[in-house]
Design an enzyme around this catalytic site. Structure first.
Site, PDB file in Angstrom:
ATOM      1  N   ARG A  62      12.182 -14.858  -0.654  1.00 35.77           N
ATOM      2  CA  ARG A  62      12.291 -13.972   0.508  1.00 35.77           C
ATOM      3  C   ARG A  62      13.498 -13.058   0.344  1.00 35.77           C
ATOM      4  O   ARG A  62      13.463 -11.879   0.689  1.00 35.77           O
ATOM      5  CB  ARG A  62      12.429 -14.778   1.804  1.00 35.77           C
ATOM      6  CG  ARG A  62      12.419 -13.898   3.072  1.00 35.77           C
ATOM      7  CD  ARG A  62      12.801 -14.660   4.318  1.00 35.77           C
ATOM      8  NE  ARG A  62      14.209 -14.996   4.332  1.00 35.77           N
ATOM      9  CZ  ARG A  62      14.697 -16.235   4.299  1.00 35.77           C
ATOM     10  NH1 ARG A  62      13.877 -17.275   4.249  1.00 35.77           N
ATOM     11  NH2 ARG A  62      15.997 -16.448   4.314  1.00 35.77           N
ATOM     12  N   TYR A 114       1.528   8.682  13.269  1.00 34.99           N
ATOM     13  CA  TYR A 114       0.516   7.641  13.117  1.00 34.99           C
ATOM     14  C   TYR A 114       0.435   6.805  14.390  1.00 34.99           C
ATOM     15  O   TYR A 114       1.457   6.453  14.990  1.00 34.99           O
ATOM     16  CB  TYR A 114       0.862   6.788  11.906  1.00 34.99           C
ATOM     17  CG  TYR A 114       0.067   5.515  11.787  1.00 34.99           C
ATOM     18  CD1 TYR A 114      -1.326   5.528  11.821  1.00 34.99           C
ATOM     19  CD2 TYR A 114       0.710   4.287  11.628  1.00 34.99           C
ATOM     20  CE1 TYR A 114      -2.049   4.356  11.715  1.00 34.99           C
ATOM     21  CE2 TYR A 114      -0.005   3.116  11.516  1.00 34.99           C
ATOM     22  CZ  TYR A 114      -1.388   3.145  11.561  1.00 34.99           C
ATOM     23  OH  TYR A 114      -2.109   1.987  11.464  1.00 34.99           O
ATOM     24  N   ASP A 186       8.895   9.722   7.334  1.00 35.50           N
ATOM     25  CA  ASP A 186       7.749   9.021   6.763  1.00 35.50           C
ATOM     26  C   ASP A 186       7.098   9.965   5.760  1.00 35.50           C
ATOM     27  O   ASP A 186       6.513  10.987   6.135  1.00 35.50           O
ATOM     28  CB  ASP A 186       6.769   8.637   7.879  1.00 35.50           C
ATOM     29  CG  ASP A 186       5.631   7.755   7.373  1.00 35.50           C
ATOM     30  OD1 ASP A 186       5.257   7.879   6.195  1.00 35.50           O
ATOM     31  OD2 ASP A 186       5.101   6.954   8.171  1.00 35.50           O
ATOM     32  N   LYS A 211      -1.039   3.162   0.767  1.00 37.73           N
ATOM     33  CA  LYS A 211      -1.728   4.427   0.602  1.00 37.73           C
ATOM     34  C   LYS A 211      -1.611   4.943  -0.833  1.00 37.73           C
ATOM     35  O   LYS A 211      -1.988   4.258  -1.763  1.00 37.73           O
ATOM     36  CB  LYS A 211      -1.184   5.425   1.633  1.00 37.73           C
ATOM     37  CG  LYS A 211      -1.097   4.865   3.059  1.00 37.73           C
ATOM     38  CD  LYS A 211      -2.394   4.277   3.580  1.00 37.73           C
ATOM     39  CE  LYS A 211      -2.398   4.007   5.077  1.00 37.73           C
ATOM     40  NZ  LYS A 211      -1.435   3.015   5.551  1.00 37.73           N
TER      41      LYS A 211
END
Length: 399
Positions: A62, A114, A186, A211
């Site tokens: 992690r 978005y 973004d 994406k």
């Protein structure tokens, strides 16, 4: 568009060939013991220590994992930044930026974002006493007017989702910094191959790795890149503390994707340019939102801060909701699905799909009408894409 019309040269003078080289090699050298070209998928949750508190750079996956490090270094290089952080999703990355804020802080947000970003801001973080002002980020005066003494962050997309508006990154960065606020951009639609916001004054660049960077619709991930070591340390603290980190195999898949990013984005952009020009002349089409069109209001800004115009576009139909639903349901080469940026072409209806979480009145005010259709233009043959859309338009609208 010819090579002469668009000379791809990065802000530091490095050519596109240099970008392609870094896309393939940055973040990993062949393994000195085995000669492995690709980084292994380090499927280990923990790492042996030589003595208590003395590790070899990794202690727990992690906190850090060698496959993830290779990806983070690769992404930082592509964005022209110093520090990269990878996350389990794009939303996890955005959430980490908001974790920098405190109760009572104010955020200025580009109105056309978005739907998941809008939902996170308004339905999650407003309950924690953060205030959000949604403005037309293409209007610099509107951004300036929205700034307050409590503003700590300005959040924009460019090109925006789904209206493909273009925001002047450098101008908005100046406004944010004059107000002692951070600017986060973004960059998912453009990718670092086409646009590098840090070079235009942004403090943080965000990506949905799902994406274009992944590029094959087979992985979910997110990333943040910055030049600021203190900011990176704060982002890294949140990344480790919250634990929204990607697994090693997801990192491997994105690394596979970034290696072909330049060649894919060239084809995405070429197909989208040609499809946008065809749709712009189509009798059934009310309008086309694509910054590569000379008629687009943000075309000049896009040409100045982007190296090409990308593979996303949206189309306006002056038709009933039922007719538009028929159009998006009748395609065969375009797949009706959310998401974007894969090698295959996708079609979707923002008002009922990606932006359904945005209240209807706010959608209409933003410009997301029932007649708006978003296209993620893939790598298929352009004639097949045109024929597919023509047949679907005739089935739903005629013309």
């Amino acid at each position: 568009m010819t090579d002469d019309e668009f000379e791809r040269v990065n802000e530091d003078g490095a050519s596109v060939d240099d970008f392609a080289t870094r896309a393939i090699h940055a973040g990993w050298d062949p393994d000195p013991e085995t000669g492995a070209i690709m980084p292994p998928v380090y499927a280990s949750s923990t790492f042996a220590q030589d003595a208590p508190g003395e590790d070899r750079g990794y202690e727990y996956s992690r906190t850090g994992n060698p496959t993830r490090t290779a990806l983070e270094d690769n992404l930082a290089s592509l964005e022209g930044g110093e520090y990269g952080r990878a996350f389990a999703s794009g939303m996890a990355a955005i959430n980490t930026v908001l974790n920098l804020l405190e109760s009572g802080d104010h955020v200025v947000v580009g109105r056309d974002v978005y739907g998941g970003t809008h939902r996170l801001f308004t339905q999650v973080y407003e309950d924690y006493d953060l205030e959000f002002s949604f403005v037309d980020a293409t209007d610099l005066k509107a951004v300036e007017a929205a700034m307050t003494s409590a503003t700590e962050l300005v959040w924009i997309e460019t090109p925006t989702n789904p209206l493909m508006q273009i925001v002047d990154i450098e101008a908005v960065a100046d406004v944010a910094h004059d107000g002692d606020a951070l600017l986060a951009v973004d960059n998912t639609f453009a990718t670092p191959y086409l646009q590098r916001p840090l070079a235009h004054g942004a403090d943080i660049v965000a990506h949905s790795l799902t994406k274009y960077l992944g590029g094959h619709s087979d992985v979910v991930g997110g990333a943040l890149v910055t030049d600021d070591p203190d900011l990176d340390e704060r982002l890294g603290f949140s990344q480790n503390s919250v634990g929204a980190t990607p697994d090693p195999f997801a990192c491997f898949l994105v690394l596979r994707g970034t290696k072909t990013l330049p060649v894919r984005m060239d084809r995405h952009s070429e197909n989208a340019r040609r499809l946008a020009a065809w749709l712009d002349d189509h009798p059934a089409v009310e309008g086309v939102h694509y910054p590569g069109l000379d008629s687009h209001p943000g075309h000049d800004i896009a040409a100045a801060q982007m190296d090409d115009f990308g593979g996303m576009l949206s189309v306006e139909f002056d038709a009933t909701l039922e007719a538009v639903r028929t159009v998006v349901s009748e395609t065969e080469v375009f797949t009706l699905a959310e998401s974007l940026g894969g090698v295959e072409s996708l079609i979707e209806h923002p008002a009922t799909m990606t932006h359904a979480a945005v209240p209807a009145a706010e959608r209409r005010e933003t410009g997301i009408t029932d007649g708006l259709v978003r296209l993620s233009v893939g790598l298929e043959g352009i004639d097949d894409l045109r024929t597919d859309l023509q047949r679907a338009i005739e089935a739903g609208i005629g013309g």
